[in-house]
Motif scaffolding. Structure first.
Motif, PDB file in Angstrom:
ATOM      1  N   THR A  33       0.848  -1.186   0.000  1.00 33.61           N
ATOM      2  CA  THR A  33       0.000   0.000   0.000  1.00 33.61           C
ATOM      3  C   THR A  33       0.886   1.239   0.000  1.00 33.61           C
ATOM      4  O   THR A  33       2.064   1.187   0.380  1.00 33.61           O
ATOM      5  CB  THR A  33      -0.920   0.044   1.232  1.00 33.61           C
ATOM      6  OG1 THR A  33      -0.113   0.251   2.411  1.00 33.61           O
ATOM      7  CG2 THR A  33      -1.723  -1.240   1.370  1.00 33.61           C
ATOM      8  N   ALA A  34       0.317   2.345  -0.406  1.00 34.13           N
ATOM      9  CA  ALA A  34       1.065   3.607  -0.396  1.00 34.13           C
ATOM     10  C   ALA A  34       1.529   3.941   1.012  1.00 34.13           C
ATOM     11  O   ALA A  34       2.668   4.399   1.217  1.00 34.13           O
ATOM     12  CB  ALA A  34       0.192   4.727  -0.966  1.00 34.13           C
ATOM     13  N   LEU A  35       0.674   3.727   1.998  1.00 33.88           N
ATOM     14  CA  LEU A  35       1.037   4.038   3.388  1.00 33.88           C
ATOM     15  C   LEU A  35       2.190   3.171   3.869  1.00 33.88           C
ATOM     16  O   LEU A  35       3.105   3.655   4.549  1.00 33.88           O
ATOM     17  CB  LEU A  35      -0.179   3.866   4.302  1.00 33.88           C
ATOM     18  CG  LEU A  35       0.037   4.231   5.776  1.00 33.88           C
ATOM     19  CD1 LEU A  35       0.505   5.685   5.909  1.00 33.88           C
ATOM     20  CD2 LEU A  35      -1.243   4.000   6.577  1.00 33.88           C
ATOM     21  N   GLN A  36       2.186   1.887   3.519  1.00 29.54           N
ATOM     22  CA  GLN A  36       3.304   1.020   3.899  1.00 29.54           C
ATOM     23  C   GLN A  36       4.618   1.534   3.316  1.00 29.54           C
ATOM     24  O   GLN A  36       5.648   1.579   4.009  1.00 29.54           O
ATOM     25  CB  GLN A  36       3.039  -0.404   3.414  1.00 29.54           C
ATOM     26  CG  GLN A  36       2.006  -1.169   4.208  1.00 29.54           C
ATOM     27  CD  GLN A  36       1.699  -2.518   3.590  1.00 29.54           C
ATOM     28  OE1 GLN A  36       1.553  -2.641   2.363  1.00 29.54           O
ATOM     29  NE2 GLN A  36       1.581  -3.550   4.413  1.00 29.54           N
ATOM     30  N   MET A  37       4.597   1.929   2.041  1.00 30.75           N
ATOM     31  CA  MET A  37       5.817   2.428   1.414  1.00 30.75           C
ATOM     32  C   MET A  37       6.280   3.737   2.054  1.00 30.75           C
ATOM     33  O   MET A  37       7.480   3.943   2.294  1.00 30.75           O
ATOM     34  CB  MET A  37       5.597   2.617  -0.089  1.00 30.75           C
ATOM     35  CG  MET A  37       5.647   1.322  -0.882  1.00 30.75           C
ATOM     36  SD  MET A  37       7.215   0.411  -0.695  1.00 30.75           S
ATOM     37  CE  MET A  37       8.400   1.624  -1.273  1.00 30.75           C
ATOM     38  N   GLN A  38       5.360   4.629   2.333  1.00 28.35           N
ATOM     39  CA  GLN A  38       5.725   5.895   2.967  1.00 28.35           C
ATOM     40  C   GLN A  38       6.375   5.659   4.332  1.00 28.35           C
ATOM     41  O   GLN A  38       7.394   6.280   4.664  1.00 28.35           O
ATOM     42  CB  GLN A  38       4.487   6.781   3.096  1.00 28.35           C
ATOM     43  CG  GLN A  38       3.977   7.310   1.770  1.00 28.35           C
ATOM     44  CD  GLN A  38       2.512   7.656   1.786  1.00 28.35           C
ATOM     45  OE1 GLN A  38       1.878   7.714   2.848  1.00 28.35           O
ATOM     46  NE2 GLN A  38       1.926   7.875   0.612  1.00 28.35           N
ATOM     47  N   GLY A  83       0.288  -0.574  -4.776  1.00 26.11           N
ATOM     48  CA  GLY A  83      -0.898  -1.292  -5.210  1.00 26.11           C
ATOM     49  C   GLY A  83      -2.163  -0.476  -5.188  1.00 26.11           C
ATOM     50  O   GLY A  83      -3.080  -0.713  -5.985  1.00 26.11           O
ATOM     51  N   ASP A  84      -2.231   0.516  -4.279  1.00 24.71           N
ATOM     52  CA  ASP A  84      -3.445   1.324  -4.169  1.00 24.71           C
ATOM     53  C   ASP A  84      -3.249   2.770  -4.600  1.00 24.71           C
ATOM     54  O   ASP A  84      -4.079   3.627  -4.286  1.00 24.71           O
ATOM     55  CB  ASP A  84      -3.996   1.266  -2.740  1.00 24.71           C
ATOM     56  CG  ASP A  84      -3.009   1.815  -1.712  1.00 24.71           C
ATOM     57  OD1 ASP A  84      -1.825   2.053  -2.081  1.00 24.71           O
ATOM     58  OD2 ASP A  84      -3.403   2.016  -0.550  1.00 24.71           O
ATOM     59  N   GLY A  85      -2.155   3.058  -5.300  1.00 28.33           N
ATOM     60  CA  GLY A  85      -1.967   4.413  -5.806  1.00 28.33           C
ATOM     61  C   GLY A  85      -0.594   4.984  -5.503  1.00 28.33           C
ATOM     62  O   GLY A  85       0.285   4.317  -4.946  1.00 28.33           O
ATOM     63  N   ALA A  98       4.081  11.192  -3.826  1.00 24.12           N
ATOM     64  CA  ALA A  98       3.631  12.582  -3.672  1.00 24.12           C
ATOM     65  C   ALA A  98       3.561  13.003  -2.216  1.00 24.12           C
ATOM     66  O   ALA A  98       3.940  14.128  -1.863  1.00 24.12           O
ATOM     67  CB  ALA A  98       2.273  12.760  -4.349  1.00 24.12           C
ATOM     68  N   ALA A  99       3.114  12.124  -1.340  1.00 26.96           N
ATOM     69  CA  ALA A  99       2.974  12.473   0.074  1.00 26.96           C
ATOM     70  C   ALA A  99       4.310  12.584   0.794  1.00 26.96           C
ATOM     71  O   ALA A  99       4.364  13.025   1.956  1.00 26.96           O
ATOM     72  CB  ALA A  99       2.090  11.435   0.775  1.00 26.96           C
ATOM     73  N   LEU A 100       5.412  12.209   0.123  1.00 25.75           N
ATOM     74  CA  LEU A 100       6.746  12.298   0.718  1.00 25.75           C
ATOM     75  C   LEU A 100       7.455  13.604   0.365  1.00 25.75           C
ATOM     76  O   LEU A 100       8.603  13.811   0.772  1.00 25.75           O
ATOM     77  CB  LEU A 100       7.601  11.121   0.258  1.00 25.75           C
ATOM     78  CG  LEU A 100       7.151   9.728   0.706  1.00 25.75           C
ATOM     79  CD1 LEU A 100       7.948   8.652  -0.031  1.00 25.75           C
ATOM     80  CD2 LEU A 100       7.316   9.570   2.216  1.00 25.75           C
ATOM     81  N   ALA A 101       6.796  14.480  -0.365  1.00 31.69           N
ATOM     82  CA  ALA A 101       7.452  15.690  -0.866  1.00 31.69           C
ATOM     83  C   ALA A 101       8.092  16.506   0.250  1.00 31.69           C
ATOM     84  O   ALA A 101       9.215  16.998   0.108  1.00 31.69           O
ATOM     85  CB  ALA A 101       6.451  16.541  -1.646  1.00 31.69           C
ATOM     86  N   ASP A 102       7.410  16.671   1.364  1.00 27.63           N
ATOM     87  CA  ASP A 102       7.944  17.504   2.443  1.00 27.63           C
ATOM     88  C   ASP A 102       9.096  16.839   3.193  1.00 27.63           C
ATOM     89  O   ASP A 102       9.785  17.497   3.982  1.00 27.63           O
ATOM     90  CB  ASP A 102       6.831  17.856   3.427  1.00 27.63           C
ATOM     91  CG  ASP A 102       5.804  18.814   2.835  1.00 27.63           C
ATOM     92  OD1 ASP A 102       6.120  19.460   1.815  1.00 27.63           O
ATOM     93  OD2 ASP A 102       4.691  18.898   3.388  1.00 27.63           O
ATOM     94  N   ASP A 103       9.315  15.561   2.951  1.00 26.33           N
ATOM     95  CA  ASP A 103      10.386  14.839   3.646  1.00 26.33           C
ATOM     96  C   ASP A 103      11.750  15.051   3.002  1.00 26.33           C
ATOM     97  O   ASP A 103      12.769  14.770   3.631  1.00 26.33           O
ATOM     98  CB  ASP A 103      10.090  13.338   3.648  1.00 26.33           C
ATOM     99  CG  ASP A 103       8.910  12.967   4.519  1.00 26.33           C
ATOM    100  OD1 ASP A 103       9.117  12.285   5.530  1.00 26.33           O
ATOM    101  OD2 ASP A 103       7.776  13.373   4.199  1.00 26.33           O
ATOM    102  N   PHE A 104      11.768  15.510   1.748  1.00 22.12           N
ATOM    103  CA  PHE A 104      13.017  15.525   1.006  1.00 22.12           C
ATOM    104  C   PHE A 104      13.279  16.867   0.328  1.00 22.12           C
ATOM    105  O   PHE A 104      12.343  17.551  -0.095  1.00 22.12           O
ATOM    106  CB  PHE A 104      12.988  14.427  -0.067  1.00 22.12           C
ATOM    107  CG  PHE A 104      12.898  13.040   0.509  1.00 22.12           C
ATOM    108  CD1 PHE A 104      13.998  12.445   1.083  1.00 22.12           C
ATOM    109  CD2 PHE A 104      11.690  12.337   0.488  1.00 22.12           C
ATOM    110  CE1 PHE A 104      13.924  11.165   1.634  1.00 22.12           C
ATOM    111  CE2 PHE A 104      11.602  11.065   1.027  1.00 22.12           C
ATOM    112  CZ  PHE A 104      12.725  10.477   1.603  1.00 22.12           C
ATOM    113  N   VAL A 105      14.561  17.210   0.226  1.00 19.04           N
ATOM    114  CA  VAL A 105      14.964  18.392  -0.531  1.00 19.04           C
ATOM    115  C   VAL A 105      14.543  18.239  -1.990  1.00 19.04           C
ATOM    116  O   VAL A 105      14.095  19.198  -2.627  1.00 19.04           O
ATOM    117  CB  VAL A 105      16.491  18.598  -0.432  1.00 19.04           C
ATOM    118  CG1 VAL A 105      16.954  19.739  -1.335  1.00 19.04           C
ATOM    119  CG2 VAL A 105      16.907  18.839   1.011  1.00 19.04           C
ATOM    120  N   ALA A 106      14.669  17.021  -2.504  1.00 20.55           N
ATOM    121  CA  ALA A 106      14.293  16.741  -3.891  1.00 20.55           C
ATOM    122  C   ALA A 106      14.141  15.241  -4.065  1.00 20.55           C
ATOM    123  O   ALA A 106      14.674  14.451  -3.277  1.00 20.55           O
ATOM    124  CB  ALA A 106      15.328  17.292  -4.863  1.00 20.55           C
TER     125      ALA A 106
END
Length: 277
Positions: free
Chosen positions: A119-124, A155-157, A161-169
């Motif tokens: 899932t997206a949450l698992q990957m994040q 698998g679910d999307g 995108a939700a990791l943008a604030d975690d990284f400089v780039a």
């Protein structure tokens, strides 16, 4: 000077990018024509044994994207720490390098590392844990991320995108040379992974970036060994070319380059004031 001679001279200059180039489209630190990000994925032995000694010999800095579950992270932790102390970047390449097994040519993806089943949450959560582990290795508080295989969809999307604030780039696949710095999305920076190419092909890419006044992002895997490799000779030739022309190429870590780019980005346009009904 006649018009014919002048036209001929212009043609020669345009054909020789090392001699002349169009007006620089973006202001790099010391007036260079292009930024060069050299990166190395998957925490391979050849990065420590071949790439880093060659980079250090030329005084060049690069980014190493560690898959935290890789054996070399456990067995050669002191070497990675030494690389970070020497100015190289340790970047996030996830815990387990999950990729989508459903795509063509992905029979090498192990079932437990199939992005299609995550899932997206698992990957994040896993990517954020990888950043915490990297901070324990190098002490750095800021990080960049290279998306494994360029696959952004779990698998679910979309999970990136939700990791943008975690990284400089963030880097995704899409080509080596940035066409326009003004329209660059820092959370979807294009990168190319050269495989089996020679030194001339690698040099042609950095020269293209110099002509455009932008940046080039190259991500290597094996250097003369292991998977998706380029030869030691091709890699060495590229480094020699970059080191010989520091006035043209700013070769730096991806984190340093993108910190510079972000500091010079145009501020977002103000939103129009709401109109009362």
């Amino acid at each position: 000077m006649s018009r014919v001679l002048a036209a001929a001279l212009v043609a020669v200059l345009w054909a020789c990018p090392a001699i002349a180039a169009p007006t620089v489209a973006f202001a790099w630190p010391d007036g260079q024509r292009a930024a060069v990000s050299l990166a190395y994925d998957d925490a391979l032995d050849s990065h420590l044994d071949t790439a880093i000694p060659e980079l250090d010999r030329h005084g060049l800095k690069a980014s190493f994207y560690l898959t935290l579950s890789a054996d070399t992270v456990r067995s050669r932790m002191s070497d990675w720490r030494a690389a970070a102390r020497n100015g190289h970047e340790l970047g996030n390449h996830s815990l387990f390098h999950q990729c989508a097994a459903s795509k063509p040519g992905r029979d090498w993806v192990a079932p437990q590392r199939d992005l299609d089943t995550m899932t997206a949450l698992q990957m994040q959560e896993q990517v954020r844990l990888a950043s915490t582990m990297l901070q324990a290795i190098d002490g750095a508080a800021t990080r960049t991320f290279t998306v494994p295989c360029g696959d952004t969809a779990a698998g679910d999307g979309d999970y990136v995108a939700a990791l943008a604030d975690d990284f400089v780039a963030i880097k995704v696949m899409g080509g080596a040379v940035v066409p326009d710095m003004q329209t660059l999305d820092v959370h979807a920076v294009p990168v190319e992974a050269p495989v089996g190419v020679d030194g001339d092909a690698l040099i042609a890419l950095v020269e293209d970036a110099a002509r455009r006044g932008t940046m080039v992002n190259l991500t290597f895997h094996g250097i003369g060994a292991e998977h998706l490799a380029v030869s030691r000779e091709a890699h060495a030739r590229l480094l020699e070319h970059l080191a010989a022309s520091p006035e043209i190429y700013w070769t730096a870590t991806f984190r340093d380059i993108m910190t510079w780019v972000r500091a010079r980005a145009a501020p977002p346009a103000p939103r129009p004031a709401a109109v009362s009904p």
